[in-house]
Design an enzyme around this catalytic site. Sequence first.
Site, short mmCIF file in Angstrom:
data_model
loop_
_atom_site.label_atom_id
_atom_site.label_comp_id
_atom_site.label_asym_id
_atom_site.label_seq_id
_atom_site.Cartn_x
_atom_site.Cartn_y
_atom_site.Cartn_z
N ASP A 1 -2.42 5.29 13.03
CA ASP A 1 -1.65 4.67 11.94
C ASP A 1 -0.36 5.46 11.76
O ASP A 1 -0.37 6.58 11.26
CB ASP A 1 -2.47 4.68 10.66
CG ASP A 1 -1.77 4.01 9.48
OD1 ASP A 1 -0.55 3.76 9.58
OD2 ASP A 1 -2.43 3.75 8.46
N HIS B 1 1.35 4.68 7.29
CA HIS B 1 0.97 5.33 6.04
C HIS B 1 1.07 6.85 6.17
O HIS B 1 1.07 7.39 7.27
CB HIS B 1 -0.44 4.90 5.64
CG HIS B 1 -0.57 3.44 5.39
ND1 HIS B 1 -0.95 2.54 6.36
CD2 HIS B 1 -0.34 2.70 4.27
CE1 HIS B 1 -0.95 1.32 5.87
NE2 HIS B 1 -0.59 1.39 4.60
N SER C 1 0.80 -1.21 0.00
CA SER C 1 0.00 0.00 0.00
C SER C 1 0.84 1.27 0.00
O SER C 1 0.37 2.34 -0.41
CB SER C 1 -0.94 0.01 1.20
OG SER C 1 -0.21 -0.09 2.42
#
Length: 397
Positions: free
Chosen positions: A339, A342, A95
Amino acid sequence: MLEKGREKLPYSIGEAERGCDIFSGRWVWDEARPLYEEDDCPYIPAQLTCQKNGRPDKEYQHWRWQPHGCSLPSFNATLMLETLRGKRMMFIGDSLNRGQFISLVCLLHKVIPDHAKSMVLADSKRIFTAKEYNVTIEYYWAPFLLESNSDNAIIHRVTDRIVRNGSIDKHGQRWKGADIIVFNTYLWWMSGDNFKILRGSFDDKIKDIAMVPTEEAYRMAMRTMLGWIKQNMDPKKTRVFFSSMSPSHEKSKEWGGDRNGNCYKETMLIEDPTYWGSNTRRNIMQAIGEMFSESNIPITFLNITQLSSYRKDAHTTIYKKQWVPLTPEQIANPISYADCVHWCLPDPLYDLHLNLCLSEFVSNFSGDNDRGLLVFVIGVELSRSTSGVPCNYQMPT
């Protein structure tokens, strides 16, 4: 006439200085950033739209990477599309590479009329097409590069991860024909000191699975990737890049913060130029360096790890779409679900990673378009790596 030691890049405004180590530098404040606004790009997934998800500050968007002793030229989307005319570019990996893909698409799409562009989602691929330029930019989900039990692009949250030994052809057959490939793989391997490797097929009723040291498993993947490149990519017509690990910021005590904190509510950069977080494994960096240096396969190593490690401020933290409803305990303690892997979009980090990936592509291509094609990282030519030696590779101490 250009000055000696400088070169005009076909996708940029300005000139690049030859021989500059663009991976060595510092982050500087730039009021002209970001290069686009979140609302300007319809392709940003909800996991990365930090402003729409309530992030109160925007300072993280205004930093620009400044190499020591040289400057990066300004990106020009129209010139970039002309440079890529008739080409197929792929981002392959997890990702984080998807974020790179989306960032490039966002930079380019605003100069393309609506009728002349499209985005298609198909299984493990996302394909952006600039029709008038005959350009396709693709992202392919393959977090290990090899066949694994995490290959479903939607449903892949498995804790018991298994990779099939040497099995790149399942994915690799869909990469053939690409002119430019940017690989990455790291985060999904980091589930412990050992990793499960399947000997045989996932279809076997009785599976032969071996536990091997994670570094050994990772080296196996690198050998397999290099073998696929050698067999399928013509170095006279194509270019291949490998992006180093993108750091996470899970432990604020490592940069002098709260011992129980992480990247949540971080708005400042790390100023220590030697900072190296514990979640970024040096032995994996060493393995990449050794294998690429020993190989004669042309691949350019994009050493983004150190420069990214300073950006504890740029993660999505809690400002993202949550796929699973939060529990009352999580809501009461945002650190527990922040998170710190990311990055928000738009963000100078993704833009810079592209700068470090697309800037190295001045190469003569044979074929219908007998012209130089530049792989750009939005701005400066890197020293060419034609023997497999990592471009500007330097092992952290």
